[in-house]
Motif scaffolding. Structure first.
Motif, PDB file in Angstrom:
ATOM      1  N   ASN A 176       0.834  -1.195   0.000  1.00 55.19           N
ATOM      2  CA  ASN A 176       0.000   0.000   0.000  1.00 55.19           C
ATOM      3  C   ASN A 176       0.876   1.254   0.000  1.00 55.19           C
ATOM      4  O   ASN A 176       0.577   2.234  -0.678  1.00 55.19           O
ATOM      5  CB  ASN A 176      -0.931  -0.003   1.213  1.00 55.19           C
ATOM      6  N   ALA A 199       1.025   4.330  -2.911  1.00 54.55           N
ATOM      7  CA  ALA A 199       0.587   5.684  -2.589  1.00 54.55           C
ATOM      8  C   ALA A 199       1.389   6.715  -3.372  1.00 54.55           C
ATOM      9  O   ALA A 199       2.613   6.695  -3.382  1.00 54.55           O
ATOM     10  CB  ALA A 199       0.728   5.951  -1.101  1.00 54.55           C
ATOM     11  N   GLU A 232      -0.788  11.666  -0.264  1.00 51.41           N
ATOM     12  CA  GLU A 232      -1.652  11.312   0.850  1.00 51.41           C
ATOM     13  C   GLU A 232      -3.076  11.085   0.362  1.00 51.41           C
ATOM     14  O   GLU A 232      -3.643  11.903  -0.354  1.00 51.41           O
ATOM     15  CB  GLU A 232      -1.621  12.430   1.891  1.00 51.41           C
ATOM     16  N   SER A 280      -4.003   6.750  -4.484  1.00 54.39           N
ATOM     17  CA  SER A 280      -3.221   5.579  -4.877  1.00 54.39           C
ATOM     18  C   SER A 280      -3.147   5.506  -6.394  1.00 54.39           C
ATOM     19  O   SER A 280      -3.831   6.245  -7.097  1.00 54.39           O
ATOM     20  CB  SER A 280      -3.854   4.301  -4.322  1.00 54.39           C
TER      21      SER A 280
END
Length: 135
Positions: A122, A126, A129, A132
């Motif tokens: 994950n 990213a 913030e 994705s």
């Protein structure tokens, strides 16, 4: 957000012995471009099957060539030895307790916690913030 992850599942040959994952396509027709990430969970039986599967090598090679997110857990780290271009990639060893990250390749030894590998994947996915690659 919908994440399309190609998961090389635990295989079964007529008898149920492991977890099954839904597949959107067969391995022989799967293309890396159709997915956001590749996850190969730990498990000696299916990893041994994948080592002899030309399409598994093709898909893994495509994910690595395009620098797409890949998570290999436990025994699955051995699949990297089948890809010539992956020889120089940093990967988890049997003594590593934390996932090893090399660009978008995350490898986790059998000694690391399963969720740590997913958390690391994950992290590489990213971009910023709360965003994705799949977004």
């Amino acid at each position: 957000m919908c994440l399309r992850a190609a998961v090389f599942p635990y295989c079964c040959n007529g008898t149920f012995w492991a977890t099954a994952y839904p597949a959107y396509s067969t391995l022989s027709t799967a293309l890396a471009i159709d997915y956001d990430a590749l996850i190969v969970p730990a498990g000696n039986r299916h990893v041994e099957s994948l080592k002899n599967e030309v399409h598994a090598k093709r898909v893994l090679r495509a994910f690595l060539r395009e620098d797409m997110p890949v998570l290999l857990q436990g025994d699955a780290v051995a699949l990297l030895s089948l890809i010539d271009e992956a020889a120089e990639r940093t990967k988890a060893g049997s003594d590593d307790t934390a996932p090893v990250i090399d660009r978008n390749l995350v490898t986790a030894s059998a000694g690391s916690k399963q969720l740590d590998g997913l958390s690391a994947l994950n992290g590489v996915m990213a971009i910023a913030e709360a965003e994705s690659r799949a977004a």
